[in-house]
Motif scaffolding. Sequence first.
Motif, short mmCIF file in Angstrom:
data_model
loop_
_atom_site.label_atom_id
_atom_site.label_comp_id
_atom_site.label_asym_id
_atom_site.label_seq_id
_atom_site.Cartn_x
_atom_site.Cartn_y
_atom_site.Cartn_z
N GLU A 103 0.87 -1.18 0.00
CA GLU A 103 0.00 0.00 0.00
C GLU A 103 0.90 1.22 0.00
O GLU A 103 1.76 1.37 0.88
CB GLU A 103 -0.90 0.01 1.24
N ASP A 104 0.71 2.07 -0.99
CA ASP A 104 1.49 3.30 -1.10
C ASP A 104 0.99 4.28 -0.04
O ASP A 104 -0.14 4.75 -0.10
CB ASP A 104 1.34 3.89 -2.50
N LEU A 105 1.83 4.57 0.94
CA LEU A 105 1.41 5.44 2.03
C LEU A 105 1.34 6.91 1.61
O LEU A 105 0.68 7.71 2.27
CB LEU A 105 2.35 5.28 3.23
N ASP A 106 2.00 7.26 0.51
CA ASP A 106 1.95 8.64 0.02
C ASP A 106 0.75 8.87 -0.88
O ASP A 106 0.06 9.88 -0.76
CB ASP A 106 3.24 8.98 -0.73
N GLY A 107 0.48 7.92 -1.77
CA GLY A 107 -0.61 8.08 -2.74
C GLY A 107 -1.83 7.24 -2.45
O GLY A 107 -2.88 7.42 -3.05
N GLY A 108 -1.70 6.27 -1.57
CA GLY A 108 -2.84 5.45 -1.20
C GLY A 108 -3.17 4.31 -2.14
O GLY A 108 -4.09 3.56 -1.89
N GLY A 109 -2.43 4.12 -3.21
CA GLY A 109 -2.71 3.05 -4.16
C GLY A 109 -2.13 1.72 -3.71
O GLY A 109 -1.32 1.64 -2.78
N ILE A 110 -2.58 0.65 -4.36
CA ILE A 110 -2.08 -0.70 -4.09
C ILE A 110 -1.20 -1.13 -5.25
O ILE A 110 -1.57 -0.97 -6.42
CB ILE A 110 -3.25 -1.70 -3.94
N GLU A 111 -0.04 -1.68 -4.95
CA GLU A 111 0.87 -2.19 -5.97
C GLU A 111 1.19 -3.64 -5.64
O GLU A 111 1.33 -4.00 -4.47
CB GLU A 111 2.15 -1.37 -6.02
N CYS A 157 7.17 5.69 0.35
CA CYS A 157 6.96 4.87 1.53
C CYS A 157 5.79 3.92 1.29
O CYS A 157 4.73 4.34 0.80
CB CYS A 157 6.70 5.77 2.73
N PHE A 158 6.00 2.65 1.61
CA PHE A 158 4.98 1.62 1.41
C PHE A 158 4.80 0.82 2.70
O PHE A 158 5.72 0.70 3.49
CB PHE A 158 5.41 0.63 0.31
N GLU A 159 3.61 0.26 2.84
CA GLU A 159 3.36 -0.70 3.90
C GLU A 159 3.06 -2.04 3.23
O GLU A 159 2.27 -2.11 2.29
CB GLU A 159 2.17 -0.31 4.78
N ILE A 160 3.69 -3.10 3.71
CA ILE A 160 3.49 -4.42 3.15
C ILE A 160 2.17 -4.97 3.69
O ILE A 160 2.03 -5.16 4.90
CB ILE A 160 4.65 -5.36 3.50
N SER A 161 1.20 -5.19 2.79
CA SER A 161 -0.10 -5.67 3.25
C SER A 161 -0.26 -7.18 3.11
O SER A 161 -0.98 -7.79 3.90
CB SER A 161 -1.25 -4.94 2.56
N ARG A 162 0.40 -7.79 2.11
CA ARG A 162 0.31 -9.25 1.96
C ARG A 162 1.58 -9.81 1.37
O ARG A 162 2.21 -9.17 0.53
CB ARG A 162 -0.87 -9.65 1.04
#
Length: 169
Positions: A103-111, A157-162
């Motif tokens: 999850e892109d913590l700056d833009g809110g998108g999922i990659e 900045c990203f958060e690892i969701s899965r």
Amino acid sequence: MSRYRPPSQPAAPYITPEGRDKLMTELRHISDTVRPEVTKALSEAAAEGDRSENAEYIYRKKQLREIDSRIRYLVKRLEVVKAVNQKPTDQSRIFFGAWVELEDLDGGGIERYRLVGADEIDLERGWISIDSPMAKALLKKQEGDDVIVARPKGEACFEISRVSYDGFQ
């Protein structure tokens, strides 16, 4: 100013079993089908007469050099690569072959990305090289961790969701 560039680091010698099979299939196809067709066309062009002004002959010679170059590359690469067909013991962490959702913590998108060998890169499918800055930042991390990746546009900045080793549905 010099044009010298130091040699780059060699690509990691890892590949997925599917990637290795794809390289072997390409090698067989080029060796068994494409090269004989080009060789036949080259001999037919050579039989037409003056080779110095024969565009078909010149083109086929160039094509044959490119094919032989690709064959040499594939043979050498297949000698070096190691197919990784075992999942890691700790599947909660990110290693080679992992599917990762961020999850892109700056833009809110999922990659979504899959960490693969250098020969398997496919950006449309989200397959990135294990040698890429993104993959290096992700290695050994797990779900819930934050990751900062240096990009050409600046840090992201990203958060690892899965994390999965079987892919995402």
